[in-house]
Every structure is written in C-alpha cells, then in structure tokens.
Scaffold this motif. Sequence first.
Motif, PDB file in Angstrom:
ATOM      1  N   VAL A   1      10.154  48.036 124.180  1.00 21.79           N
ATOM      2  CA  VAL A   1      10.522  49.505 125.186  1.00 21.79           C
ATOM      3  C   VAL A   1       9.498  48.825 125.992  1.00 21.79           C
ATOM      4  O   VAL A   1       9.513  49.887 127.213  1.00 21.79           O
ATOM      5  N   LYS A   2       8.668  47.751 126.133  1.00 18.93           N
ATOM      6  CA  LYS A   2       7.713  47.481 127.930  1.00 18.93           C
ATOM      7  C   LYS A   2       9.043  47.707 129.038  1.00 18.93           C
ATOM      8  O   LYS A   2      10.169  47.065 129.619  1.00 18.93           O
ATOM      9  N   ASP A   3       9.012  48.436 130.044  1.00 18.84           N
ATOM     10  CA  ASP A   3       9.465  48.221 131.589  1.00 18.84           C
ATOM     11  C   ASP A   3      10.412  49.012 131.096  1.00 18.84           C
ATOM     12  O   ASP A   3      11.478  49.633 132.240  1.00 18.84           O
ATOM     13  N   VAL A   4      11.003  49.981 129.963  1.00 10.64           N
ATOM     14  CA  VAL A   4      11.903  51.145 129.872  1.00 10.64           C
ATOM     15  C   VAL A   4      11.295  52.444 130.345  1.00 10.64           C
ATOM     16  O   VAL A   4       9.953  52.979 129.488  1.00 10.64           O
ATOM     17  N   GLU A   5      12.174  52.794 131.585  1.00 10.45           N
ATOM     18  CA  GLU A   5      11.974  54.619 130.763  1.00 10.45           C
ATOM     19  C   GLU A   5      12.342  55.578 130.494  1.00 10.45           C
ATOM     20  O   GLU A   5      13.270  55.574 129.813  1.00 10.45           O
ATOM     21  N   PRO A   6      11.111  56.717 130.143  1.00 12.34           N
ATOM     22  CA  PRO A   6      11.781  57.761 129.434  1.00 12.34           C
ATOM     23  C   PRO A   6      12.939  58.124 129.917  1.00 12.34           C
ATOM     24  O   PRO A   6      13.510  58.996 130.866  1.00 12.34           O
ATOM     25  N   THR A   7      13.937  58.685 128.504  1.00 14.56           N
ATOM     26  CA  THR A   7      15.487  59.961 128.736  1.00 14.56           C
ATOM     27  C   THR A   7      14.525  60.821 128.666  1.00 14.56           C
ATOM     28  O   THR A   7      14.788  61.025 127.417  1.00 14.56           O
ATOM     29  N   THR A   8      14.766  61.883 129.246  1.00 15.77           N
ATOM     30  CA  THR A   8      14.774  63.811 128.053  1.00 15.77           C
ATOM     31  C   THR A   8      16.026  64.334 128.532  1.00 15.77           C
ATOM     32  O   THR A   8      15.920  64.694 127.572  1.00 15.77           O
ATOM     33  N   HIS A   9      16.618  63.959 129.404  1.00 10.98           N
ATOM     34  CA  HIS A   9      18.033  64.427 130.154  1.00 10.98           C
ATOM     35  C   HIS A   9      18.584  63.898 130.222  1.00 10.98           C
ATOM     36  O   HIS A   9      18.993  62.465 130.972  1.00 10.98           O
TER      37      HIS A   9
ATOM     38  N   TYR B   1       6.574  60.106 120.312  1.00  8.93           N
ATOM     39  CA  TYR B   1       7.392  60.690 121.064  1.00  8.93           C
ATOM     40  C   TYR B   1       8.220  60.029 122.107  1.00  8.93           C
ATOM     41  O   TYR B   1       9.407  59.559 122.326  1.00  8.93           O
ATOM     42  N   LEU B   2       7.631  59.877 123.358  1.00 11.95           N
ATOM     43  CA  LEU B   2       6.953  59.001 124.368  1.00 11.95           C
ATOM     44  C   LEU B   2       8.127  57.622 123.974  1.00 11.95           C
ATOM     45  O   LEU B   2       9.101  56.884 124.806  1.00 11.95           O
ATOM     46  N   ARG B   3       7.800  56.823 123.201  1.00 11.71           N
ATOM     47  CA  ARG B   3       8.124  55.954 122.704  1.00 11.71           C
ATOM     48  C   ARG B   3       9.602  56.292 121.603  1.00 11.71           C
ATOM     49  O   ARG B   3      10.743  55.433 122.592  1.00 11.71           O
ATOM     50  N   ALA B   4      10.320  57.387 121.406  1.00 17.14           N
ATOM     51  CA  ALA B   4      11.768  57.355 121.113  1.00 17.14           C
ATOM     52  C   ALA B   4      12.500  57.619 122.448  1.00 17.14           C
ATOM     53  O   ALA B   4      13.538  57.631 122.454  1.00 17.14           O
ATOM     54  N   LEU B   5      11.706  58.166 123.736  1.00 16.48           N
ATOM     55  CA  LEU B   5      12.701  58.818 125.063  1.00 16.48           C
ATOM     56  C   LEU B   5      12.641  57.282 125.224  1.00 16.48           C
ATOM     57  O   LEU B   5      14.153  57.445 125.764  1.00 16.48           O
ATOM     58  N   LYS B   6      12.215  56.563 125.045  1.00 17.32           N
ATOM     59  CA  LYS B   6      12.531  55.050 126.214  1.00 17.32           C
ATOM     60  C   LYS B   6      13.544  54.543 124.596  1.00 17.32           C
ATOM     61  O   LYS B   6      14.555  54.081 125.430  1.00 17.32           O
ATOM     62  N   VAL B   7      13.618  55.004 123.787  1.00 15.70           N
ATOM     63  CA  VAL B   7      15.083  54.295 122.952  1.00 15.70           C
ATOM     64  C   VAL B   7      15.761  54.502 123.346  1.00 15.70           C
ATOM     65  O   VAL B   7      17.055  54.396 123.431  1.00 15.70           O
ATOM     66  N   ARG B   8      15.684  55.997 123.727  1.00 12.10           N
ATOM     67  CA  ARG B   8      17.049  56.784 123.662  1.00 12.10           C
ATOM     68  C   ARG B   8      17.647  56.147 125.417  1.00 12.10           C
ATOM     69  O   ARG B   8      19.135  55.535 125.294  1.00 12.10           O
ATOM     70  N   THR B   9      16.734  55.880 126.069  1.00 10.38           N
ATOM     71  CA  THR B   9      17.122  55.264 127.041  1.00 10.38           C
ATOM     72  C   THR B   9      18.271  53.825 126.837  1.00 10.38           C
ATOM     73  O   THR B   9      19.162  53.792 127.664  1.00 10.38           O
ATOM     74  N   LEU B  10      17.601  52.813 125.878  1.00  9.41           N
ATOM     75  CA  LEU B  10      18.034  51.816 125.275  1.00  9.41           C
ATOM     76  C   LEU B  10      19.441  51.728 124.728  1.00  9.41           C
ATOM     77  O   LEU B  10      20.478  50.938 125.207  1.00  9.41           O
TER      78      LEU B  10
ATOM     79  N   SER C   1      24.199  59.155 117.743  1.00 12.23           N
ATOM     80  CA  SER C   1      23.557  58.669 118.579  1.00 12.23           C
ATOM     81  C   SER C   1      24.023  58.728 119.519  1.00 12.23           C
ATOM     82  O   SER C   1      23.855  59.003 120.899  1.00 12.23           O
ATOM     83  N   ALA C   2      25.332  59.337 119.274  1.00 14.46           N
ATOM     84  CA  ALA C   2      26.254  60.406 120.480  1.00 14.46           C
ATOM     85  C   ALA C   2      25.764  61.380 121.566  1.00 14.46           C
ATOM     86  O   ALA C   2      25.032  61.794 122.231  1.00 14.46           O
ATOM     87  N   ASN C   3      24.640  62.463 119.835  1.00 18.47           N
ATOM     88  CA  ASN C   3      23.541  63.060 120.601  1.00 18.47           C
ATOM     89  C   ASN C   3      22.183  62.926 121.248  1.00 18.47           C
ATOM     90  O   ASN C   3      22.509  62.995 122.813  1.00 18.47           O
ATOM     91  N   LEU C   4      21.847  60.980 121.143  1.00 22.88           N
ATOM     92  CA  LEU C   4      20.700  60.986 121.707  1.00 22.88           C
ATOM     93  C   LEU C   4      21.028  60.943 123.156  1.00 22.88           C
ATOM     94  O   LEU C   4      20.869  60.527 124.751  1.00 22.88           O
ATOM     95  N   ALA C   5      22.681  59.918 123.254  1.00 20.70           N
ATOM     96  CA  ALA C   5      23.300  59.351 124.558  1.00 20.70           C
ATOM     97  C   ALA C   5      24.534  61.092 124.997  1.00 20.70           C
ATOM     98  O   ALA C   5      24.713  61.298 126.691  1.00 20.70           O
ATOM     99  N   GLY C   6      24.627  62.102 124.615  1.00 19.44           N
ATOM    100  CA  GLY C   6      24.766  62.844 125.700  1.00 19.44           C
ATOM    101  C   GLY C   6      26.139  62.917 125.628  1.00 19.44           C
ATOM    102  O   GLY C   6      27.507  63.336 126.187  1.00 19.44           O
ATOM    103  N   ILE C   7      26.799  61.357 124.936  1.00 20.65           N
ATOM    104  CA  ILE C   7      28.272  61.643 124.421  1.00 20.65           C
ATOM    105  C   ILE C   7      29.700  62.619 124.475  1.00 20.65           C
ATOM    106  O   ILE C   7      29.429  62.864 122.723  1.00 20.65           O
ATOM    107  N   PRO C   8      31.024  62.472 124.307  1.00 20.71           N
ATOM    108  CA  PRO C   8      31.121  63.516 123.690  1.00 20.71           C
ATOM    109  C   PRO C   8      31.822  62.198 122.360  1.00 20.71           C
ATOM    110  O   PRO C   8      32.577  61.205 122.660  1.00 20.71           O
TER     111      PRO C   8
END
Lengths: 91, 489
Positions: free
Chosen positions: A43-51, B379-388, B434-441
Amino acid sequence: MEKLLEHLSWLARVKLCNYERKLLVNDIAKIMEFFNRLGEIDVKDVEPTTHVIELVSVFREDKPGKPLSLDKALKNAPSKEGGFFKAPRIL
Amino acid sequence: MDVLSKPANELGELILSGAISIVDLIDKVYERIMKLESKVNAIITLRSRSDLLKEAENKEKEIKRGAAKGLLFGVPVAVKDNISTKGIRTTCGSKILENYVPPYDATVVKLLKKEGAIIICKTNMDEFAMGSSTETSYFGPTRNPWDLERVPGGSSGGSAAVLAAGIVPLALGSDTGGSVRCPAAFTATVGLKPTYGLVSRYGLIAYANSLEQIGPMARNVTDVALLLNVISKYDENDGTSIPGSRPDYMYSLSNPYHIKGSLKVGLVVEMMGEGVSDEVRKVILRALDKISGEGIEIEEVSLSSLKYALPAYYIIAMSEASSNLARYDGVRYGFRAKIDGDWNKVYMETRAQGFGLEVKRRIIMGTFALSAGYFDQYYLRALKVRTLILNDFRRAFKKFNVLVGPTMPILPFKIGEKIKDPLAMYMCDIETVSANLAGIPAISIPAGFIGNLPVGLQIMAPPLHEELLLKISKIFEDKIGLRNLIAPL
C-alpha cells in the motif's frame, strides 16, 4: 492476550464475564491473524479512502428547526428528574 | 392467498381502481402472519390489528373521496427494525433498545407514508445488523421459509422472510456488508444495495456509517425499482446524501437499454474461487448460460484486490461500530443496568447486560484496530486497501457495463451451524463486502435452486448507475425465469 483483552474491555467500557473472556481471548487471536492478511498487500504511496463519494461539505441555512418537546426528548430515558436526564454520578 | 402473491406494482393499481379493498387486504396480511409467524419468527414488532384496520379504513375513505394518491397507496410494507418509526418500537434486534420508541420517523419511513404505504411490522435482524444469519437477534433467530431448519441469511433476514413467506410484497432492509443481498439470495427474493448516498440514512440506527445504505427488497426486480423510486431522494438531514434529483427507475425499466454494441458482463474470477461451493458455482454458471447471447457478452475479469476485501471490510466496519455504539450509555434512552455506582461502573454493566456476544466482539475488535500503536497497521491500512479496491472497480467498469458473481458463496446453512465460529460466519460475506467498500450499487436476484435451497446472482454497476443495473437485472430475470416466488409453507 488476557491483558490486552482486559485493556480493550476497559477502553470500550464493556464488562465481560468469565465465559465471554474465555471465548474472546481465543477469537481475538484468530481475528488478528485474519486482519494480518492485509500485511501481504503493498500500500506504499496509496492514499486512504474514508468516503467513497466525493462531496463538498454541505451547509444548510442557519434557521432554527422544530426541536423535540422536553417530554418527547425525555420519554425514552431510563431515569429522569425535574426535566433532566438523570445520569450516574461521575466521581 | 391470491391477493398476497400480487406484485406491489400491480397491487397499487388494483387498490386505487377499487378492485381490491384495503381492509380485506390488510385482514389477509394479518391472518397470514398469525398462521406463519410462530414458524418463521420474522417479526419483532407487529402493529395491532385494530391500528392497521383503522388505517386501512381511513385510506378507503380517501379513495371514495377521490383524494387517494401515492405510488404505494394501501400497499403493505415491512420495515427492518433498525429504521426509526415514530411511535413504533425500534429495537435493532437488541436488548439495549428493547423498549425504545423513536420520537421521529426515518426519512425513508416518511417517504413511504407520503406515498400511502401501510407499515405492517418491524422485522427481525441480527443485533445491530451484525451478522449474516439473523441468529444474533435478541429476539431469537428467523427461520428460512424455504427450509425452516435453515437461516434466511442476514442481517435483514426478517425482511427477506416476510417476502418469501408471502406476507407482504415490499420490505426495507439495510446493507453494510451484504445485509440486503445475502438474505435476498437465501430466500429467492430480490434485494438492492444502492450507491452510497443515494438513499438517506437519517433515522437508520448506525452500525458503520461509511459503508451502509438502506435498500429496497421485493419478490421481483420491478417492485424493487418501484420501492427505490419512493425512498431515493436527496435529504438535507444526511450529510452524505447526494444532492440533485433522481431518475424514474420504473420508467427506465420499461425502455430498451441503449448501449453501444453488445452489453458487456464481467464475471469476477475472484468471486468464483476458493470458498465458493461447487453447487453455487454450478447454479451461477447455468444462469449465466441462459443470459448470454443476443447482444450479451460474458467474459471473465480479475480484480486482484478483492482478495483483501474481507479483512479490510471487517477492520473498517468494526472500527466504526466501536465508535458508533459508544452512545449506548443507558442515560438518554435504552436499557440501564439496575446497579448503584459511578458512571464507569454503571456504563460498563449496562453494556455487559444490554449487548449480545457478537456486538461485544465487534466493539472490542474495533477498539483494538483504532487503539494507539495499532491504528496505522490496521485501520489506516484497511482504508488504503479500500482505495485499491475502488481503483480495481473503476478499471473493470471501463471495459464492462456490469460485473457479476454469486451473492453468497454457499447455500443457506443450518441454524446453529456457524454461530459459534465467528470467522466462518464472516467468510459468508466474502462476495458482498466489496460493493460496500467501493460504494457501488449491487443487487441479488434468484439464479436457481439446489433442491429447495435458493442461490442468488449478484450484479454490480458503477456508482449512480441504478437505472442500468435495474434494467439489466430485469433482462436477466426474464431470461432466468424466476420471479414472484413464495415458499410453500
């Protein structure tokens, strides 16, 4: 692990009985292992998503709405006195 | 029984035209509940017969006066018990809210009433929506109408069960990690989790705010579109509500879809892999076989980050839960332990007695993930995985109109089979989170059966593409040929 559980139970303000402590000590170890799977992914250089949906802060006009009446606001309180919620003592 | 099996979109018209009497209809709903509820346990709070009949009579008077209007005029609806209903007890399936009567309506409930719907009952659910089987409810497990020895899925198990049992044609559920889609799959009904922000969460008792949405449930896709029309609206009381108007989802169903070339459907390989039973895989492939052809191309696609969706989801959901549930302090509402002592003692004892084991487990684990020294690692790592995961979906939707996979990796399981093994229960959510993490229908529609046990097909679309999603679901529903199913009880 017992010590960690005791600490978490205090932080979360959830008292646990002996039976629950026995179960949860075991569960915490297993769930931590499950959480640790995230360590595999880079997750290097990945921004976190809160919303997920990009929204700007929404403001509404600063107009007073209709508040609940005192009676209605207190109706569900387990303990009340003289129009106030009655809380346990702090000290 | 006949009138109870009618789809909501037909029922509304029959009522307004005077072909069906609302009083008779409500009487039949009530009789059916009396006959089946002891077997199914789908309802936590049922409104009194006299209240319901009075409302039905008033509505009939409105029809006679020519004043009746609304998309759901006189249509009976069930509401999950974590959605606030003014004057009707709302327990969230928990002892801590056993006697809580909300002083206000959730926005979705207001919208239901505005369209003339009659709220019949509050449905059973996993405590605070934490579970995939409706077994963690303080009010006992709901049974699957297709097989009373088995779970109906969760956490909106009661809402799915009243549909499959032919009690009401429409129900509301909520979906944090699959809680609408899982019970829809297990009961051969249809359940939609809308795009995050499409439906107001005001009045939904919070579990994990950044993930959850209220969703429509019914016995066919058209009724789900109808209910979405009613509940989908911008709400200034929900800070995450998406501004602007919403399309007419019913209208879009009646039109052919406009897609350049053929419709491209991506079958997500990660959703068909490890943990998915052979039976489920077989039913899904058979359903996809029926769907493909005639301008519909199905191709496999890989979203490699989905392997990490489940732990990321549980870290985020438990963290949000540990913060949200701090409000249950036994002061302003809810249960308070009857002991003397200072704040900490009473607070801790109240929560010890008021919460069930799964809720405690999630509060404790969420507290752990957020605590000093662990925050970055979990927690922070999970939010980054959410981005991926979000990025993977964005990439996939560049190539595919929709993505598909099973809704549940396994068939409905026996009551008691998984409840003692939390991780085995969490694994049930592997396809849905995964649909909840991505917010998609994402929607679940019936794909087929193994014996009398239903299997659900999950379809996912890009954010705010509910029109497309429902339209495609309707096409798939036609091709699979399973709709308006009621379990033989």
